[in-house]
Design an enzyme around this catalytic site. Sequence first.
Site, mmCIF file in Angstrom:
data_model
loop_
_atom_site.group_PDB
_atom_site.id
_atom_site.type_symbol
_atom_site.label_atom_id
_atom_site.label_comp_id
_atom_site.label_asym_id
_atom_site.label_seq_id
_atom_site.Cartn_x
_atom_site.Cartn_y
_atom_site.Cartn_z
ATOM 1 N N PHE A 174 0.811 -1.225 0.000
ATOM 2 C CA PHE A 174 0.000 0.000 0.000
ATOM 3 C C PHE A 174 0.838 1.266 0.000
ATOM 4 C CE2 PHE A 174 0.851 -0.028 4.512
ATOM 5 C CZ PHE A 174 0.640 1.271 4.967
ATOM 6 N N LYS A 175 2.112 1.138 0.393
ATOM 7 C CA LYS A 175 2.968 2.339 0.411
ATOM 8 C C LYS A 175 3.096 2.956 -0.982
ATOM 9 C CE LYS A 175 3.682 1.435 4.749
ATOM 10 N NZ LYS A 175 4.903 1.188 5.463
ATOM 11 N N ASP A 176 2.921 2.137 -2.036
ATOM 12 C CA ASP A 176 2.994 2.664 -3.404
ATOM 13 C C ASP A 176 1.942 3.740 -3.661
ATOM 14 O OD1 ASP A 176 5.103 1.023 -4.366
ATOM 15 O OD2 ASP A 176 3.709 -0.631 -4.658
ATOM 16 N N THR A 214 7.905 0.574 3.280
ATOM 17 C CA THR A 214 8.182 1.972 2.940
ATOM 18 C C THR A 214 9.502 2.105 2.203
ATOM 19 O OG1 THR A 214 6.873 3.005 4.690
ATOM 20 C CG2 THR A 214 8.761 4.238 3.906
#
Length: 495
Positions: free
Chosen positions: A111-113, A146
């Site tokens: 989800f960091k993308d 991250t």
Amino acid sequence: MSTLYKSTRSDSKTFTASEAILKGLADDGGLFVPTSIPALDVSIEELSKMDYKEVAYNVMKNFLSDFTEEELKDCINKAYDSKFDTEEIAPLVEVEGAYYLELFHGSTIAFKDMALSILPHLLTTSAKKNNINNEIVILTATSGDTGKAAMAGFADVPGTRIIVFYPAGGVSSIQEKQMVTQKGDNTYVVSINGNFDEAQSGVKAIFGDKELAKEMADKGFQFSSANSINIGRLVPQIAYYVYAYAKLFAEGKVAKDEKINVVVPTGNFGNILAAFYAKNMGLPIDKLICASNDNKVLYDFFETGVYDKNREFMLTISPSMDILISSNLERLIYRIAGNSYEKNAALMEDLKTKGKYEITPEMKAELKDFYGNYASEAELSKTIKDTYESCGYIMDTHTAVAATVYDKYKKATGDNKTTVIASTASPFKFTRSVMNAIDPKYDEKGDFELVDELSRIGNVAVPNAIEEIRNADVRHNNNCDVDGMKDIVKKFLGI
């Protein structure tokens, strides 16, 4: 109306969004928060007709108000492009009565993308807007995701360098290989002999080192952050909760103004804080369900009002949540303290000196929107196995924490509102733990044998992010003790 930012630890001045993005962390060690949370100024009916980029613009323009329309749309268009493997960017998948918001379709399958695809563009645009000529040095600590997502975003971006610290032995083998094979002459990856909290505290100490800052400036450098302490990371995350609700409305899954619940697997508290900000923008969210793993410092906090990091640090199969200092919680503490920097600063000083703090009963009453619980290793593994066997859907270990806690919430409350579960990583990122949960026999296989087997039994293609590291060369083989982090930074920068 423009949105300005100030520190959670002082009341000295306000900053524009671009200034706050550039600084990353306030000079006093606080986090930047908006002086007020702007309201959504577009109806759900209108949002339901938009694609992801259009929704993102209509959310982010309210927070990044010193960006022109052209500047912000340019950043969004560069971020949410072909590096995502689905046109939807963040698809919603219905699984056993809940809606999984799949946030892992970007270039590093986590989800960091969603935020780190746009942060480099926000940062370089901010530098131009503020006439910054220094080279920007991104300094970040990672519990696994991250770091790779930040490096993928910043690799070979002109005018930037990025240094990532991660805990040796504290990330999955796939996560580590993703980082140590990272290309880009401006990237530098270092494992530390310590845990994530120590890495993060080390990074914060470097940010606060005034003598180093002067040395940096003399050499033409300045620090910024890619962690979720940077408001430029947090704001893009708000967009996908708005998008999820708009999709549910478009598909007739919710009526106008019907409230939903949101479940988020939580370590550093940034992802669920973004949902809280979305709720405060006017999105119809009822409960914010905070799901912890065995490092259940947040669950204990919501139960007791005491935040206490003085406990054993657990290495789990959901390593991105192996955190005892949830940095973004400070933004919520500031809010429930009536936006009082004095009260917040006193509590953060207690955390620093005693390793714990306790909020007042009045502040605890402000947490009524939240529900906290946790999932043990055995529970989340059972969730993975049971879900696969019942419907064929394979989730990663962090998403399984959320799914397990959601089941506990339903049993405890009887609340059956439409619910969105943040699915934060591809199962391919934690293949060994996922496959062992489905059947322990898989433990005998190698990492990439497991990748191929997961692809087969789940009937899903192996993501490009995994294929590209299958035979990639290791480019980074650096290690240091926690007290050597500053020297490593100076070495990389040549100062």
